[in-house]
Structure formats: structure tokens, C-alpha cells
Scaffold this motif. Structure first.
Motif, PDB file in Angstrom:
ATOM      1  N   MET A 121       0.827  -1.202   0.000  1.00  7.06           N
ATOM      2  CA  MET A 121       0.000   0.000   0.000  1.00  7.06           C
ATOM      3  C   MET A 121       0.863   1.255   0.000  1.00  7.06           C
ATOM      4  O   MET A 121       0.522   2.248  -0.657  1.00  7.06           O
ATOM      5  CB  MET A 121      -0.926  -0.023   1.214  1.00  7.06           C
ATOM      6  N   SER A 122       1.980   1.203   0.729  1.00  2.79           N
ATOM      7  CA  SER A 122       2.895   2.348   0.728  1.00  2.79           C
ATOM      8  C   SER A 122       3.474   2.569  -0.654  1.00  2.79           C
ATOM      9  O   SER A 122       3.576   3.714  -1.126  1.00  2.79           O
ATOM     10  CB  SER A 122       4.021   2.120   1.739  1.00  2.79           C
ATOM     11  N   GLN A 123       3.835   1.457  -1.328  1.00  6.61           N
ATOM     12  CA  GLN A 123       4.382   1.569  -2.671  1.00  6.61           C
ATOM     13  C   GLN A 123       3.340   2.122  -3.642  1.00  6.61           C
ATOM     14  O   GLN A 123       3.653   2.954  -4.498  1.00  6.61           O
ATOM     15  CB  GLN A 123       4.870   0.199  -3.157  1.00  6.61           C
ATOM     16  N   GLU A 124       2.095   1.652  -3.485  1.00  7.37           N
ATOM     17  CA  GLU A 124       1.034   2.162  -4.348  1.00  7.37           C
ATOM     18  C   GLU A 124       0.826   3.653  -4.127  1.00  7.37           C
ATOM     19  O   GLU A 124       0.618   4.411  -5.081  1.00  7.37           O
ATOM     20  CB  GLU A 124      -0.275   1.410  -4.076  1.00  7.37           C
ATOM     21  N   LEU A 125       0.887   4.060  -2.857  1.00  7.84           N
ATOM     22  CA  LEU A 125       0.721   5.475  -2.557  1.00  7.84           C
ATOM     23  C   LEU A 125       1.855   6.293  -3.154  1.00  7.84           C
ATOM     24  O   LEU A 125       1.625   7.358  -3.750  1.00  7.84           O
ATOM     25  CB  LEU A 125       0.669   5.686  -1.042  1.00  7.84           C
ATOM     26  N   LEU A 126       3.095   5.767  -3.030  1.00  3.79           N
ATOM     27  CA  LEU A 126       4.239   6.471  -3.609  1.00  3.79           C
ATOM     28  C   LEU A 126       4.114   6.528  -5.132  1.00  3.79           C
ATOM     29  O   LEU A 126       4.424   7.553  -5.754  1.00  3.79           O
ATOM     30  CB  LEU A 126       5.538   5.768  -3.210  1.00  3.79           C
ATOM     31  N   GLU A 155       1.538   9.078  -5.999  1.00  4.65           N
ATOM     32  CA  GLU A 155       2.083  10.418  -5.831  1.00  4.65           C
ATOM     33  C   GLU A 155       3.037  10.761  -6.971  1.00  4.65           C
ATOM     34  O   GLU A 155       3.036  11.892  -7.470  1.00  4.65           O
ATOM     35  CB  GLU A 155       2.800  10.514  -4.487  1.00  4.65           C
ATOM     36  N   ARG A 156       3.837   9.770  -7.366  1.00  5.40           N
ATOM     37  CA  ARG A 156       4.766  10.008  -8.481  1.00  5.40           C
ATOM     38  C   ARG A 156       3.997  10.256  -9.767  1.00  5.40           C
ATOM     39  O   ARG A 156       4.304  11.195 -10.524  1.00  5.40           O
ATOM     40  CB  ARG A 156       5.696   8.801  -8.643  1.00  5.40           C
ATOM     41  N   ILE A 157       2.984   9.403 -10.016  1.00  2.00           N
ATOM     42  CA  ILE A 157       2.184   9.579 -11.229  1.00  2.00           C
ATOM     43  C   ILE A 157       1.460  10.915 -11.211  1.00  2.00           C
ATOM     44  O   ILE A 157       1.377  11.610 -12.227  1.00  2.00           O
ATOM     45  CB  ILE A 157       1.183   8.410 -11.373  1.00  2.00           C
ATOM     46  N   GLN A 158       0.919  11.268 -10.014  1.00  4.91           N
ATOM     47  CA  GLN A 158       0.221  12.540  -9.904  1.00  4.91           C
ATOM     48  C   GLN A 158       1.151  13.701 -10.209  1.00  4.91           C
ATOM     49  O   GLN A 158       0.780  14.652 -10.901  1.00  4.91           O
ATOM     50  CB  GLN A 158      -0.370  12.684  -8.492  1.00  4.91           C
ATOM     51  N   LYS A 159       2.384  13.592  -9.689  1.00  2.00           N
ATOM     52  CA  LYS A 159       3.362  14.643  -9.955  1.00  2.00           C
ATOM     53  C   LYS A 159       3.690  14.715 -11.442  1.00  2.00           C
ATOM     54  O   LYS A 159       3.773  15.809 -12.016  1.00  2.00           O
ATOM     55  CB  LYS A 159       4.632  14.370  -9.149  1.00  2.00           C
ATOM     56  N   GLU A 160       3.859  13.535 -12.050  1.00  2.00           N
ATOM     57  CA  GLU A 160       4.153  13.512 -13.483  1.00  2.00           C
ATOM     58  C   GLU A 160       2.984  14.063 -14.292  1.00  2.00           C
ATOM     59  O   GLU A 160       3.183  14.771 -15.297  1.00  2.00           O
ATOM     60  CB  GLU A 160       4.488  12.089 -13.913  1.00  2.00           C
ATOM     61  N   LEU A 161       1.745  13.745 -13.847  1.00  2.00           N
ATOM     62  CA  LEU A 161       0.577  14.276 -14.548  1.00  2.00           C
ATOM     63  C   LEU A 161       0.497  15.794 -14.421  1.00  2.00           C
ATOM     64  O   LEU A 161       0.096  16.486 -15.362  1.00  2.00           O
ATOM     65  CB  LEU A 161      -0.699  13.632 -14.000  1.00  2.00           C
TER      66      LEU A 161
END
Length: 578
Positions: free
Chosen positions: A322-327, A330-336
Motif C-alpha cells: 500500500m505504501s508503494q502504491e501510494l508512492l 504520488e509520483r504519477i500525480q506529480k508527473e501528470l
């Protein structure tokens, strides 16, 4: 002073001494309940400790109902447990503790009814007359030894519990030290082998994509089966655990399962435990331990310890996932967000306003990235070129096609003035580059500022709306959507714009916006809104302000869709001829 014989059946030496102290005038005898074999001694007065009577390994000390001389001594918590038949047959049931006067009254009442009896007893009853100090001391020693043994057992249980809690804490702390699953698994394996006192351990995790088992952590395995090895062929043990969902503890693999110990892989014993790792009842992996350091087979305590460990390992792996999914999110959101910024910069934000025309633009994507695209240019001061497109779908795929369109336009050999030829060119390129499920609608226009002639071609897009002198017209031109059909020619149409004309170009995110009842905003509402804005401008005697028109349209659409998410990208272009 009265004298009497009083016999007491009790295993409690403190209780016996207390009674004897209260009335020392009597002759007191304690009967050891362990040596009473179901017979009551013949005596004027027999006091029976109800605790022994009721709780001696679940058996009654007295097989026959108590006689008239029997008085039950019961603690308050024991009275409700005495059978009614026993209470009815006994002389009396007295609640402890007793006072001297109560005890004297009891002895006196019995003495009045019976002559003193010497304490004759039936066969099988052993009476310890006035227990000697030596016997009492020995009894105390035995009690003390038993208490020591009990304390030793409690201490061992507490040590085991402490070890389990310490291990659970360590497993929980491990997840805070790494962001790599393989490293996390290695640390868990090291901890498990240490706690279980074994030389071999492996953690197998089910690959969600292909269903294979992956070795994520291992100790003591052969080099060829180290971490991240993919196990495509499942053995009998693995299949059994995955099918039943139950653990498997084997003391002798040869005797219990008919399988030989694989000594080529370094196994020293045939004892092992395989335990399924579960999260919310679903198996996500298996943890295996083998080869205890003391060469003994695994036992029930080992199984219980591994059960505790596996439960915590499952939670740890799930928390890690779950932590990895959250990270990742967050990474995808930042890239978006970065991609959205890039895409936003690709769209022209400011229109053009001068004495010959005014152009205002607006775009609001439904998601972080959208598929609506527009472009305009004021070439050589005598021509205004416009291009508006809507890519099917939303999000990243639509945005990528939008970027492709922009690139095509940049390298196009066609002039924007050739509106139909430009759409044919784009259609041919899209046929090669986008999937069969996607398509593009587009509208291309070019305004000659000398003659005010607007030439245009349509590729399946919504017809722009021309507002002139209180009337509304659609700029109609036939043409198929782009990216679906081969060898398509797009017809061109033209119209001469006049002073006071206003043209509104838009995408279907405006007219197809839905309210809570799934009703569309519709073209009619758009026409009424724009017409109302123009009428109010005329009445005020001011100049047409495209920003005012766009703001009013967006406000009305937002009010119409209250409580609903924006379902599609929304784009508006307003062209006005002063």
C-alpha cells in the motif's frame, strides 16, 4: 465448658486452623479429602469444605447424600453451585467466614441431639488426628514446590510471549527502513531464521500479473533458486497449501509424504513448516522454514510462533504494498501535473483583440490532461487561421493524440487557408498512428481580413454558431471524423462576416454536460445564454466582450451540473467582428 469431637473434611490447612482457633475447647480432626473414597465418617458433627466437595477434579468427594450431621461450609461464590439435593440433605449450609459464637451455637445444637462419638469411621476413611507440626511442614513444602513449578511455567510462557511481541515489533519496524520489496523480504527472512532457530527460510509471493510464485527472500537455498526466481511449476507441497489454504507441518517428509529428502540441495532433515501468508483471507504468498539448528523436528510451539510471525509478515507486506502504491500514485500525480503544465503551455491562453476583430479562447480539461485542442494564427496581418479539434476519450491517451495533432500542424505542408486539404492530410496521418478505437473531430477555418470571407471545412465536429442581428445560424460543412476512414475529401464552405457578427466555436463538453438527472445542457441552452449576453451588451451600448460571454456560459453550465463531476473537456472560442 463444653467438649465435643469435630471432624473437618478440607484441603485448606488455614481454614482448619482458623476453626480450631475459634473453639479450642473441642477436639478437632482434619480429614484429607484426597484419602476420602466416597464415604462419610460416622460422627455427631462433620464440617465439609464445599470447595473440596464441588471442585475436586470435577468429582464429588461424597458419593452418598450427606447425612443430618453434615454441615457444608461454603464461600459466598460457591453457594449457587451446590446441588439442591445436597443442600436439602445436609443439616445446614453456612457461609464463611464464621464467628466464634456462630461456631459455638452450631456445636452446641449438635451436642444436645447426640452423645459424643469417638470418631469411628467406615472403612476407607483416613483421619489425621491433630496433624503434627512435621506433617504440616511437609505439606507446606510440597505446596511451595508446586508453586515454584507453576511460577517456572508462567515465567517460560511470559518469555515466549515477550519473544513473540518483540519479533512482531521488529517485523513492523523493518518496513520503515526500506522501499525495496526484495530487501524487505531478506530482512524478514533473517529475522525468521533467527527466531525459529533454523538454517533455511524462503518467502514466496504470488505475482498478480501472471500468477507465478516469485522467491522474494531466501536463506540457505541453492544459488539457482535465489531471489526473484520465478517458480512456474508448482510442487505437491505448494499446490496443497494454495488449494486448501491451510499450513503444513511435517516431521518426517519420507514417512509422512513419501518424498525423499533432497540432499543435493543441502537439506539435512525431513522436517519443515510451510505457512500461507494471507491478507483479508486471500493467500498472497507462502513462508517456508526447514532444518532446525538442533536437528530436532518442528513442534507445536514452533508452529504457533511461525503462525504469529506469518500474520505479521502478511500485514507488513500489505502495508509495504500500500505504501508503494501510494508512492506510485504520488509520483504519477506529480508527473501528470508536469504533463498538464506542458499541455497547458501548448495551448494559447490569450486571444487577439484589435480594431478588425476580437478572438477569445477558453479551455477546461475534465481530468489532469485533456483531448481538446485549438490553434490560431494571424498570418501577415491579412488572414486569421483557426483550428479546433476534440479527441475521443479523456485523460492521457486523448492528450497524447492532441500533442500529435499539434505536431502534425507544425510540420504540415498545407496552408491553413486550404481548410479541406488540411483535414485530408491530418486524417491520413491519424489513420496510421492512432488505435482503431480512437478518432478526432476537427473544424478548420481561415478568415480573409480584407474581404471578411470565412472559409471553413468540418471533420465531424459540432457546427459553430453565428449570431447576427438577433438571429442564429450554423456554419455547416459536411465531412467525416478523422482517423476512421480512408480516402476522404472534405468540402469547403464560406461565408462573408459582417460588422456585429459573433461566431462561437465549442466542443461537446459544453452541450453534453449533464445534470444529476442525466439530462444534457444542450445546444439550445448554449444559444440562449450567448444570445442573452449579446442582447445585454447591445442594450448597454458597449462593445462585445468575449470574456464576459465565456464567463456567463461557464457559470450557467456549472449551475446546471451542480453535484456532478465534469464529464468531458470544455473548450470555447468566441470570434467577433466590431
Amino acid at each position: 465448658m463444653m467438649t465435643s469431637d469435630v471432624n473437618v473434611i478440607t484441603s485448606s490447612l488455614p481454614l482448619f486452623n482458623r476453626l480450631r482457633t475459634l473453639v479450642p475447647e473441642c477436639t478437632w480432626r482434619r480429614l484429607d479429602p484426597r484419602h476420602c473414597h466416597g464415604k462419610i465418617p460416622e460422627t455427631p458433627l462433620l464440617l465439609v469444605d464445599a470447595g473440596d466437595f464441588l471442585h475436586s477434579e470435577g468429582r464429588s468427594l461424597i458419593s452418598d447424600p450427606p447425612g443430618p450431621s453434615v454441615v457444608l461450609l461454603a464461600r459466598s461464590r460457591e453457594k449457587d453451585s451446590i446441588p439442591q439435593a445436597v443442600m436439602a440433605a445436609a443439616r445446614q449450609v453456612i457461609t464463611l467466614p464464621l464467628s466464634r459464637q456462630e461456631l459455638l451455637n452450631l456445636i452446641s445444637s449438635v451436642s444436645d441431639e447426640h452423645s459424643p462419638v469417638s470418631g469411628r469411621m467406615t472403612s476407607g476413611v483416613v483421619i489425621t488426628d491433630s496433624l503434627s507440626s512435621e506433617n504440616e511442614t511437609e505439606q507446606l513444602r510440597n505446596d511451595l514446590r508446586e508453586k515454584c513449578r507453576e511460577l517456572s511455567r508462567v515465567r517460560k510462557d511470559l518469555q515466549r510471549k515477550n519473544q513473540e511481541l518483540s519479533t512482531i515489533h521488529k517485523v513492523g519496524e523493518i518496513v520503515k527502513t526500506t522501499f525495496v520489496l526484495e530487501e524487505l523480504s531478506r530482512m524478514i527472512v533473517e529475522l525468521v531464521t533467527s527466531v525459529m532457530a533454523c538454517s533455511r527460510c524462503s518467502i514466496l509471493v504470488i505475482d498478480d500479473r501472471e500468477g507465478d510464485l516469485l522467491i522474494k527472500g531466501a536463506k540457505g537455498l541453492s544459488i539457482t533458486l535465489e531471489e526473484n526466481a520465478r517458480i512456474r511449476t508448482r510442487g505437491a507441497i505448494t499446490m496443497r497449501i494454495l488449494e486448501t489454504g491451510e499450513h503444513l507441518m511435517v516431521n518426517d517428509i519420507e514417512a509422512q509424504m513419501g518424498l525423499a529428502i533432497d540432499r543435493n540441495k543441502g537439506y539435512h532433515s525431513g522436517s519443515f513448516i510451510s505457512y500461507p501468508i494471507k491478507v483479508r483471507g486471500e493467500i498472497i504468498g507462502i513462508i517456508n522454514v526447514a532444518d532446525k539448528l538442533d536437528s530436532q523436528p518442528f513442534n507445536a510451539k514452533d508452529l504457533k510462533l511461525l503462525e504469529t510471525l506469518t500474520s505479521q509478515v502478511g500485514l507488513t507486506l500489505e502495508n509495504f504494498r500500500m505504501s508503494q502504491e501510494l508512492l506510485d500514485k504520488e509520483r504519477i500525480q506529480k508527473e501528470l501535473e508536469i504533463a498538464w503544465d506542458i499541455q497547458t503551455n501548448l495551448l494559447q491562453k490569450q486571444g487577439i483583440r484589435n480594431s478588425r476583430f476580437g478572438l477569445w479562447v477558453y479551455n477546461r480539461p475534465a481530468r489532469e490532461m485533456g483531448g481538446d485542442f485549438y490553434n490560431f494564427s494571424w498570418n501577415e496581418g491579412n488572414r486569421l487561421d483557426l483550428f479546433l479539434a476534440d479527441v475521443s476519450g479523456k485523460g492521457i491517451p486523448a492528450a497524447l493524440v492532441m500533442v500529435m495533432l499539434r505536431s502534425y500542424l507544425k510540420i504540415s505542408r498545407f496552408s491553413f487557408a486550404d481548410c479541406g486539404g488540411l483535414l485530408t492530410y491530418l486524417n491520413d496521418l491519424l489513420l496510421e498512428d492512432i488505435s482503431d478505437e480512437m478518432f478526432v473531430t476537427a473544424f478548420s477555418a481561415s478568415l480573409d481580413l480584407e474581404t471578411m470571407t470565412l472559409r471553413f471545412a468540418n471533420g465531424g465536429h459540432l457546427y459553430p454558431l453565428l449570431f447576427r442581428n438577433g438571429s442564429v445560424f450554423e456554419l455547416m460543412a459536411r465531412g467525416h471524423i478523422l482517423g476512421m476512414f480512408e480516402n476522404i475529401d472534405y468540402e469547403e464552405s464560406e461565408i462573408v462576416l459582417k460588422s456585429g457578427d459573433t461566431v462561437v466555436f465549442y466542443t461537446d463538453g459544453i452541450n453534453e454536460a449533464m445534470d444529476a438527472g442525466h439530462n444534457e445542457f444542450g445546444k439550445a441552452n448554449l444559444v440562449n445564454c450567448v444570445a442573452g449576453c449579446l442582447e445585454s451588451i447591445v442594450q448597454s451600448g458597449g462593445d462585445v466582450d468575449g470574456d464576459f460571454i465565456i464567463g456567463e456560459v461557464c457559470s450557467v453550465v456549472d449551475q446546471f451540473t451542480t453535484g456532478m463531476d465534469q464529464s468531458d473537456d470544455q473548450t470555447l472560442l468566441v470570434l467577433n467582428i466590431p
